[in-house]
Scaffold this motif. Structure first.
Motif, PDB file in Angstrom:
ATOM      1  N   ALA A  35       5.933   3.440   7.124  1.00 35.69           N
ATOM      2  CA  ALA A  35       6.154   2.181   6.428  1.00 35.69           C
ATOM      3  C   ALA A  35       7.728   1.841   6.165  1.00 35.69           C
ATOM      4  N   VAL A  36       7.846   0.536   6.040  1.00 34.58           N
ATOM      5  CA  VAL A  36       9.365   0.211   5.532  1.00 34.58           C
ATOM      6  C   VAL A  36       9.095  -0.902   4.767  1.00 34.58           C
ATOM      7  N   VAL A  37       9.891  -0.718   3.359  1.00 28.33           N
ATOM      8  CA  VAL A  37       9.772  -1.755   2.299  1.00 28.33           C
ATOM      9  C   VAL A  37      11.293  -2.080   2.223  1.00 28.33           C
ATOM     10  N   ASP A  38      11.373  -3.534   2.136  1.00 27.61           N
ATOM     11  CA  ASP A  38      12.358  -4.291   1.680  1.00 27.61           C
ATOM     12  C   ASP A  38      12.229  -5.591   1.088  1.00 27.61           C
ATOM     13  N   LEU A  39      13.071  -5.979   0.028  1.00 24.95           N
ATOM     14  CA  LEU A  39      12.527  -7.193  -0.637  1.00 24.95           C
ATOM     15  C   LEU A  39      13.268  -8.275   0.025  1.00 24.95           C
ATOM     16  N   SER A  40      14.123  -7.872   1.043  1.00 25.95           N
ATOM     17  CA  SER A  40      14.665  -9.294   1.873  1.00 25.95           C
ATOM     18  C   SER A  40      13.819  -9.606   2.834  1.00 25.95           C
ATOM     19  N   PRO A  41      13.390 -10.812   2.943  1.00 30.15           N
ATOM     20  CA  PRO A  41      12.815 -11.275   4.340  1.00 30.15           C
ATOM     21  C   PRO A  41      13.316 -10.931   5.593  1.00 30.15           C
ATOM     22  N   SER A  42      14.549 -11.140   5.663  1.00 30.36           N
ATOM     23  CA  SER A  42      15.497 -11.170   6.995  1.00 30.36           C
ATOM     24  C   SER A  42      15.467  -9.574   7.297  1.00 30.36           C
ATOM     25  N   ARG A  43      15.460  -8.763   6.380  1.00 25.52           N
ATOM     26  CA  ARG A  43      15.764  -7.305   6.637  1.00 25.52           C
ATOM     27  C   ARG A  43      14.425  -6.904   7.172  1.00 25.52           C
ATOM     28  N   ARG A  44      13.161  -7.561   6.565  1.00 28.05           N
ATOM     29  CA  ARG A  44      11.849  -7.038   7.030  1.00 28.05           C
ATOM     30  C   ARG A  44      11.437  -7.736   8.655  1.00 28.05           C
ATOM     31  N   VAL A  45      12.323  -8.682   8.754  1.00 31.76           N
ATOM     32  CA  VAL A  45      12.161  -9.111  10.143  1.00 31.76           C
ATOM     33  C   VAL A  45      12.770  -8.170  11.214  1.00 31.76           C
ATOM     34  N   VAL A  46      13.890  -7.678  10.633  1.00 31.36           N
ATOM     35  CA  VAL A  46      14.738  -6.751  11.714  1.00 31.36           C
ATOM     36  C   VAL A  46      13.658  -5.498  11.734  1.00 31.36           C
ATOM     37  N   ALA A  47      13.322  -4.804  10.618  1.00 36.54           N
ATOM     38  CA  ALA A  47      12.432  -3.766  10.720  1.00 36.54           C
ATOM     39  C   ALA A  47      11.177  -3.834  11.385  1.00 36.54           C
ATOM     40  N   ALA A  48      10.693  -4.722  11.429  1.00 38.79           N
ATOM     41  CA  ALA A  48       9.426  -5.132  12.127  1.00 38.79           C
ATOM     42  C   ALA A  48       9.761  -5.083  13.580  1.00 38.79           C
ATOM     43  N   SER A  49      10.982  -5.546  14.095  1.00 41.59           N
ATOM     44  CA  SER A  49      11.218  -5.823  15.499  1.00 41.59           C
ATOM     45  C   SER A  49      11.584  -4.326  15.890  1.00 41.59           C
ATOM     46  N   GLN A  50      12.060  -3.485  15.121  1.00 44.52           N
ATOM     47  CA  GLN A  50      12.682  -2.338  15.518  1.00 44.52           C
ATOM     48  C   GLN A  50      11.528  -1.152  15.396  1.00 44.52           C
ATOM     49  N   PHE A  51      10.558  -1.203  14.646  1.00 47.75           N
ATOM     50  CA  PHE A  51       9.522  -0.139  14.309  1.00 47.75           C
ATOM     51  C   PHE A  51       8.164  -0.941  14.174  1.00 47.75           C
ATOM     52  N   PRO A  52       7.747  -1.639  15.391  1.00 49.62           N
ATOM     53  CA  PRO A  52       6.400  -2.316  15.373  1.00 49.62           C
ATOM     54  C   PRO A  52       5.161  -1.691  14.757  1.00 49.62           C
ATOM     55  N   LYS A  53       5.454  -0.288  15.077  1.00 52.23           N
ATOM     56  CA  LYS A  53       3.978   0.508  14.488  1.00 52.23           C
ATOM     57  C   LYS A  53       4.168   0.949  12.895  1.00 52.23           C
ATOM     58  N   ALA A  54       5.266   0.610  12.262  1.00 50.79           N
ATOM     59  CA  ALA A  54       5.167   0.776  10.880  1.00 50.79           C
ATOM     60  C   ALA A  54       4.485  -0.485  10.005  1.00 50.79           C
ATOM     61  N   LYS A  55       4.064   0.051   8.986  1.00 53.23           N
ATOM     62  CA  LYS A  55       3.806  -0.928   7.918  1.00 53.23           C
ATOM     63  C   LYS A  55       4.903  -1.521   7.375  1.00 53.23           C
ATOM     64  N   ILE A  56       5.337  -3.045   7.620  1.00 52.41           N
ATOM     65  CA  ILE A  56       6.381  -3.493   6.639  1.00 52.41           C
ATOM     66  C   ILE A  56       5.930  -4.279   5.391  1.00 52.41           C
TER      67      ILE A  56
END
Ligand SMILES: NC(=O)c1ccc[n+]([C@@H]2O[C@H](COP(=O)([O-])OP(=O)(O)OC[C@H]3O[C@@H](n4cnc5c(N)ncnc54)[C@H](O)[C@@H]3O)[C@@H](O)[C@H]2O)c1
Length: 342
Positions: A35-56
């Motif tokens: 899982a990746v947690v971040d308060l920032s919506p834009s950082r969550r978008v980047v994390a989701a694109s880099q790590f599609p299997k992780a829960k965002i």
């Protein structure tokens, strides 16, 4: 082939440093980036694109603590204690970014929570896992340098003004951790002077002197306002001197077989010194990424229950030094005795 299932790791904070941690966790055969947690919506978008299997997730409240084994906290320093404490209380192992906390009191709280709940608490002092610093420590331990005389570090560039802390906690933390690791020594007193900038609430330039014994002392200069990037450490012994230039593209470590051998003659104020000007050697470094080595160490500490080198408990001495430096700066640079009591 390992029969142990990979550790399920969550990452909190996907800003500047978090992506480096995420990549190394994801590349480890012994860990999964769950899982990746971040308060920032834009950082969550980047994390989701880099790590599609992780829960965002947008906050730690969305994490199921029972579904993860370990967490990495890569958020600004002032949030470390508040974010890490509930994980430790729930028995989740924690790797936390440097600095562990911004006071000895908060740091001790985390160390005690980890102990009570049988968790690994490790601090990301990345340099301690770098080829260059490992090499420095090996050279010192081999006795080649002889008795140590002086450590000098300059760590300056146009840096990000951290909103929650000063350049001492952000940059000098690296030098104090390296110095302690390489020499195995603790300073007795610290004096520091700092300077501010009208665009920052906290000091942006600092100069620290650390006295270890009559024979060994250290200077650390850090700045966020230097247009030139310098990352240079010099450790001199009576026999040899190591220079670690982290900005150099190659030969980051050089060992100089040079120094002052003896005083030939001394008359009044005039001394004639005999210098030794010997070879300069640039040892080959292994080429392993520090964070990779560090994530491996975190995983093996969890599996083996052996304390990692940059454990929370070990990091307390670094916090004590930084706290003394801050106290000294407030007192106009007066030497302050470092209080290591927990
Ligand atoms: N080991 C190293 O060499 C190294 C290098 C750089 C930074 N760091 C450390 O990493 C930490 C983070 O620094 P950075 O430069 O990446 O900061 P940053 O501000 O770039 O990133 C922090 C991220 O955390 C998120 N965040 C903040 N509070 C949060 C919360 N409560 N829950 C979830 N997300 C939250 C922010 O939205 C942001 O995306 C600091 O402790 C810093 O000292 C270490």
């Amino acid at each position: 082939v390992s029969t142990i299932s990979p550790l399920r790791v969550a990452l909190v904070g996907y800003g500047y440093w978090g992506p480096n941690v995420a990549r190394n966790v994801a590349q480890s055969e012994e860990a999964d980036l769950a899982a990746v947690v971040d308060l920032s919506p834009s950082r969550r978008v980047v994390a989701a694109s880099q790590f599609p299997k992780a829960k965002i997730c947008e906050s730690v409240a969305q994490l199921e603590f029972g579904a993860i084994d370990a967490v990495v906290i890569a958020t600004p320093a002032s949030s470390h204690v508040e974010l890490a404490a509930p994980f430790l209380a729930a028995g989740v192992h924690v790797l936390i970014e440097k600095p562990l906390a911004l006071s000895m009191k908060d740091a001790v709280k985390l160390v005690q929570l980890a102990k009570t709940n049988n968790c690994v608490l490790m601090v990301d002092h990345t340099y301690l896992f770098s080829d260059a610093v490992i090499m420095m420590a090996e050279l010192v331990r081999s006795g080649q340098l002889g008795d140590l005389i002086h450590f000098d570090s300059t760590r300056v560039n146009l840096g990000i003004f951290q909103p929650d802390t000063s350049v001492i906690w952000d940059l000098a933390v690296h030098d104090v951790a390296i110095l302690r690791y390489v020499t195995g020594l603790l300073p007795k007193t610290v004096s520091a002077t700092t300077h501010s900038h009208r665009e920052s609430k906290h000091p942006v330039v600092a100069s620290m002197s650390l006295q270890f014994s009559e024979d060994f002392f250290a200077h650390i200069a850090v700045s966020w306002i230097s247009p030139v990037k310098v990352r240079k450490l010099t450790l001199s012994g009576f026999n040899k001197t190591i220079v670690f230039d982290d900005v150099a593209s190659d030969e980051k470590i050089r060992v100089y077989d040079s120094g002052v051998d003896s005083i030939l003659m001394s008359e009044g104020r005039n001394a004639l010194l005999r210098y030794r000007l010997g070879d300069v050697i640039a040892p080959r470094l292994r080429g392993v990424e520090a964070l990779r080595r560090e994530i491996d160490c975190f995983v093996s500490s969890i599996r083996s229950a052996i304390e990692p080198i940059s454990s929370g408990a070990d990091s307390l001495a670094t916090i004590a030094v930084l706290q003394a430096a801050e106290k000294s700066a407030l007192a106009g640079g007066e030497p302050v005795k470092v209080d290591y009591t927990i």
